[in-house]
Design a protein around this motif. Structure first.
Motif, PDB file in Angstrom:
ATOM      1  N   LEU A  41      10.017  10.846   3.230  1.00  0.00           N
ATOM      2  CA  LEU A  41      10.481   9.678   3.986  1.00  0.00           C
ATOM      3  C   LEU A  41       9.794   9.531   5.348  1.00  0.00           C
ATOM      4  O   LEU A  41      10.038   8.554   6.049  1.00  0.00           O
ATOM      5  N   TYR A  42       8.956  10.489   5.717  1.00  0.00           N
ATOM      6  CA  TYR A  42       8.305  10.417   7.021  1.00  0.00           C
ATOM      7  C   TYR A  42       7.473   9.152   7.156  1.00  0.00           C
ATOM      8  O   TYR A  42       7.583   8.411   8.146  1.00  0.00           O
ATOM      9  N   LYS A  62       6.438   3.676   9.166  1.00  0.00           N
ATOM     10  CA  LYS A  62       6.025   2.298   8.911  1.00  0.00           C
ATOM     11  C   LYS A  62       7.041   1.314   9.479  1.00  0.00           C
ATOM     12  O   LYS A  62       6.682   0.305  10.106  1.00  0.00           O
ATOM     13  N   THR A  63       8.320   1.610   9.290  1.00  0.00           N
ATOM     14  CA  THR A  63       9.376   0.754   9.838  1.00  0.00           C
ATOM     15  C   THR A  63       9.335   0.754  11.361  1.00  0.00           C
ATOM     16  O   THR A  63       9.448  -0.295  12.003  1.00  0.00           O
ATOM     17  N   LYS A  78      -1.725  -4.014  15.533  1.00  0.00           N
ATOM     18  CA  LYS A  78      -1.968  -4.708  14.272  1.00  0.00           C
ATOM     19  C   LYS A  78      -3.118  -4.049  13.512  1.00  0.00           C
ATOM     20  O   LYS A  78      -3.096  -3.925  12.297  1.00  0.00           O
ATOM     21  N   LYS A  79      -4.124  -3.592  14.258  1.00  0.00           N
ATOM     22  CA  LYS A  79      -5.247  -2.935  13.631  1.00  0.00           C
ATOM     23  C   LYS A  79      -4.817  -1.615  13.010  1.00  0.00           C
ATOM     24  O   LYS A  79      -5.186  -1.265  11.888  1.00  0.00           O
ATOM     25  N   ILE A  80      -3.999  -0.865  13.744  1.00  0.00           N
ATOM     26  CA  ILE A  80      -3.503   0.409  13.229  1.00  0.00           C
ATOM     27  C   ILE A  80      -2.675   0.170  11.975  1.00  0.00           C
ATOM     28  O   ILE A  80      -2.812   0.868  10.966  1.00  0.00           O
ATOM     29  N   LEU A  81      -1.800  -0.799  12.026  1.00  0.00           N
ATOM     30  CA  LEU A  81      -0.908  -1.077  10.907  1.00  0.00           C
ATOM     31  C   LEU A  81      -1.692  -1.436   9.652  1.00  0.00           C
ATOM     32  O   LEU A  81      -1.360  -1.020   8.558  1.00  0.00           O
TER      33      LEU A  81
END
Length: 271
Positions: free
Chosen positions: A192-193, A198-199, A265-268
């Motif tokens: 779940l890490y 991500k959340t 945004k780039k990282i995501l």
């Protein structure tokens, strides 16, 4: 909120995984069939919060020690903000030119029984959305409704929503009007890490001033993986440490996660 009891890295009892109020004179536990009702006194508002536990349904339906730490910090902040480790975080929401009389908007992740979110709504007069998996929602709603009068008396409100970590659609339903994210005891299963991160990335991406406060009690060595990954995206600081419980070498820690100064945004998109 859940823990894996079969992990043999640590003895759960020795680590002080106690129900909220188990060592507190101001609390009382009442059993009724499969339900247990914990009455937890919040001194700063001279009121009692009542929480239903359903132990037979799993550990997401119980109260755990890290939640106690956040409730106590919220209680103490209301009584004396000048000495609280929460002051730096909370004051940042009132230093951006916004109306300081507007209620804070808070989302709690992995709420379990909802004690932290309910206490935050009452002590801060905040709008709080408590969240967890769909199977936990009924008990969350029960506890929110049971304490609605106390919360409303101090200007707060508690909403209940289903939120699956890693599911961006679930996060989007919450809307963008969020100041603060809270959680306790949410770093446990290793699988779940990444969904949790991500959340968090999505929530913190949407508001540059947002921060995440998390109460955590270290139990397993593998947890260092989560914090190593988290530091790729966030500045992570310890803002409070409880004294260790009997039989434990370390107390509950409260962490503050804030976005790094980079293009999220780039990282995501690269993860």
């Amino acid at each position: 909120m859940a823990l894996r009891e079969e992990d043999d890295d640590v003895n759960l009892t020795k680590m002080g995984l106690l129900q909220i109020g188990a060592n507190e004179e101001a609390s009382e536990n009442i059993s009724s069939g499969e339900s247990e009702f914990q009455m937890y006194r919040i001194n700063s508002i001279e009121s009692t919060v009542v929480i239903r536990q359903l132990p037979s349904q799993g550990i997401a339906f119980k109260l755990w020690l890290p939640a106690t730490t956040l409730v106590t910090l919220l209680d103490n902040y209301r009584r004396d903000p000048n000495t609280s480790p929460l002051t730096r975080t909370f004051s940042s929401f009132q230093s951006d030119g916004s109306d300081s009389s507007s209620p804070m908007n808070i989302v709690e992740l992995g709420s379990g029984t909802g004690i932290v979110g309910i206490a935050a709504a009452a002590t801060l007069g905040a709008n709080v959305t408590v969240t967890d998996l769909p199977n936990v929602i009924d008990n969350l709603k029960f506890n929110a409704d049971a304490n609605a009068e106390v919360v409303a008396r101090f200007g707060g409100k508690v909403h209940v929503a289903s939120l699956r970590w890693g599911e961006i659609n679930d996060v989007e339903v919450l809307g963008q009007n969020v100041d603060l994210i809270l959680a306790s005891d949410v770093v446990y299963h290793e699988h779940l890490y990444d969904p949790l991160l991500k959340t968090l990335r999505f929530l913190l991406l949407e508001g540059s001033k947002r921060v995440f406060l998390m109460a955590h009690l270290k139990r397993w060595k593998k947890e260092s993986i989560f914090f190593k990954k988290a530091r790729r995206f966030f500045d992570v600081d310890v803002i409070h440490c409880d004294d260790p419980q009997e039989g434990s070498r370390i107390g509950v820690l409260v962490y503050r996660f804030a976005p790094k100064n980079q293009t999220f945004k780039k990282i995501l998109s690269n993860v």
